[in-house]
Design an enzyme around this catalytic site. Structure first.
Site, PDB file in Angstrom:
ATOM      1  N   LYS A 103       0.861  -1.192   0.000  1.00  0.00           N
ATOM      2  CA  LYS A 103       0.000   0.000   0.000  1.00  0.00           C
ATOM      3  C   LYS A 103       0.883   1.223   0.000  1.00  0.00           C
ATOM      4  CE  LYS A 103      -4.528   0.793   0.608  1.00  0.00           C
ATOM      5  NZ  LYS A 103      -5.505  -0.251   0.310  1.00  0.00           N
ATOM      6  N   ASP A 111      -6.982   4.048  -4.555  1.00  0.00           N
ATOM      7  CA  ASP A 111      -7.485   3.945  -3.187  1.00  0.00           C
ATOM      8  C   ASP A 111      -8.182   5.288  -2.907  1.00  0.00           C
ATOM      9  OD1 ASP A 111      -7.187   1.891  -0.812  1.00  0.00           O
ATOM     10  OD2 ASP A 111      -6.907   3.847   0.099  1.00  0.00           O
TER      11      ASP A 111
HETATM   12  N1  GLU Z   1      -7.402   0.061  -2.805  1.00  0.00           N
HETATM   13  C1  GLU Z   1      -8.196  -1.119  -2.988  1.00  0.00           C
HETATM   14  C2  GLU Z   1      -8.202  -1.960  -1.712  1.00  0.00           C
HETATM   15  O1  GLU Z   1      -7.970  -1.441  -0.631  1.00  0.00           O
HETATM   16  C3  GLU Z   1      -7.828  -1.894  -4.232  1.00  0.00           C
HETATM   17  C4  GLU Z   1      -6.428  -2.422  -4.294  1.00  0.00           C
HETATM   18  C5  GLU Z   1      -6.036  -3.021  -5.629  1.00  0.00           C
HETATM   19  O2  GLU Z   1      -6.845  -3.075  -6.535  1.00  0.00           O
HETATM   20  O3  GLU Z   1      -4.878  -3.421  -5.727  1.00  0.00           O
HETATM   21  O4  GLU Z   1      -8.502  -3.120  -1.724  1.00  0.00           O
END
Ligand code: GLU
Length: 420
Positions: free
Chosen positions: A107, A147
């Site tokens: 992340k 996100d």
């Molecule tokens: N940000 C989204 C999550 O928290 C998607 C992450 C992604 O697609 O890699 O799951």
């Protein structure tokens, strides 16, 4: 940030809670599964439109890569912190594991309020971060995605920066792109769709009808608004209340989820929507007497004080980490069924996985196929969670989800063997 509000401590507590039911798992493996492998902290110096320079702190946490490349979004928010990013990257590990897609977890985030910057400033900031990330990312290394406060536009910039610097085409370096830049059909709606599907499965598990069930949704961004639309349009649920940072709106006969979304698009907030009968605060929304509550904003929305007053029977966590571990205990005691974030909102990363597969094959699927495959992944994962919950007699769905997910990651780690 106080310890009780620190999401990284929450993640570690959730892992410990589940590990207590996994007696064959070594303590040293558990210790490994509670910490990120590495965290990049970088300060981006970027030129503003008026020629001045501004410095932005940014992070990327690569939590665990035992099951595949690191995977997870990048958020733009003033409250982004090192510990928040570490927690969010850990949740990605167990999210990818519970839906059994071949990724680890990562992340990233930039400490910024994007509303205060022009589009060209945001583009330079994003490209500057992508340049810092370049040695760490790649379709087989680490794959960012949208996100909070990021979307297709930012992903297109990251893809272009990476491809320009590398002198190649590699659309799978990032997911959540616009369709014309290699995105997948169904990606934008995917988080809302898995929230709808998980709620549907849970109501069926409880032997309850979701048609005409009353729903309150906290947060009306991408996840919350699409979850509301799908719950209303595909399952016939009644959305009685929704909120955003401006407050909550309520109508006992149901709000039109799509009309509220259009209103928010035009005016910037849900407050003032003509179809509402009354307006409330966000806290009041969280404790309304509804069948289903969908927290779809940020971490720590439901703490012990609110949990004591929650009147919903089921909570579907569309956000990451909206219920604190202490609040979880209160809700379990009060027989409120919490559908854990790592399953409920896993549709986003699952369709990111489909996007990545399509990018690598240079062969694109119809939206119908995406939605069918997503439904299969989410319902299979739900069934696996319920089996673990029942057969192992686990106390909550969250512990069952973590137990299944942790075992999968630990097996991959152990099967890799040791290397001097
Ligand atoms: N940000 C989204 C999550 O928290 C998607 C992450 C992604 O697609 O890699 O799951």
């Amino acid at each position: 940030m106080s310890d009780s509000a620190n999401p990284f401590f929450h993640l570690q507590e959730q892992i410990d809670d589940a590990a207590a039911y996994l007696p064959t798992l070594d303590n040293d493996v558990i210790a490994r599964l509670k910490r990120p492998e590495r965290v990049l902290e970088t300060n981006l110096t970027v030129e503003m439109d008026d020629g001045s320079l501004e410095v932005f702190t940014a992070f990327r946490s690569q939590f665990n890569g035992d099951r595949g490349p690191y995977k997870g979004g990048i958020r733009f928010h003033p409250d982004v912190s090192r510990d928040e990013v570490k927690a969010l990257s850990g949740w990605m590990v167990y999210k990818c594991a519970i839906v059994d897609i071949p990724y680890g977890g990562g992340k990233g985030g930039i400490v910024i309020d994007p509303r205060e910057y022009s589009t060209s400033e945001l583009e330079r900031i994003t490209r500057s971060f992508a340049t810092e990330l370049r040695p760490l990312i790649g379709e087989d290394q680490d794959i960012p995605a949208p996100d909070v406060n990021t979307g297709q536009r930012e992903m297109n910039w990251i893809k272009d920066t990476y491809e320009s610097l590398e002198g190649t085409t590699e659309p799978g370096v990032v997911t959540g792109k616009a369709i014309d830049s290699g995105g997948s059909a169904g990606r934008v709606a995917a988080t809302g769709r898995s929230t709808m599907l998980t709620a549907r499965e849970a109501f069926s598990y409880l032997g309850r009808d979701i048609e005409n069930a009353t729903v309150a949704v906290q947060g009306y961004g991408n996840a919350g608004s699409i979850a509301a639309q799908l719950l209303e349009d595909e399952l016939g649920a009644t959305i009685v209340a929704v909120s955003d940072s401006s407050g909550a709106i309520y109508s006992p006969d149901g709000l039109d989820a799509t009309a509220v979304k259009e209103f928010k698009h035009e005016t910037g907030s849900v407050s003032g929507y003509g179809g509402a009968v009354e307006e409330y605060s966000n806290e009041e929304l969280l404790t309304m007497d509804v069948d289903l509550l969908v927290p779809a904003a940020l971490e720590n929305a439901i703490d012990t004080t609110i949990a004591t007053d929650v009147q919903a029977d089921v909570i579907a966590e569309a956000a990451n980490g909206p219920v604190t571990p202490d609040a979880d205990d209160v809700l379990a005691e009060r027989d409120v069924l919490v559908l854990p974030d790592i399953l409920t909102n896993a549709g986003g990363v699952t369709v990111s996985y489909f996007e990545w597969v399509q990018n690598r094959q240079r062969f694109y699927w119809t939206e119908e196929r995406v939605n069918e495959e997503l439904e299969r992944v989410i319902t299979d994962a739900f069934d696996g969670l319920v089996t673990a919950y029942e057969e192992r007699n686990l106390p909550t769905f969250r512990i069952a989800a973590y137990a299944v997910a942790i075992e999968r990651v630990a097996r991959a780690f152990e099967q890799a063997g040791s290397w001097p």
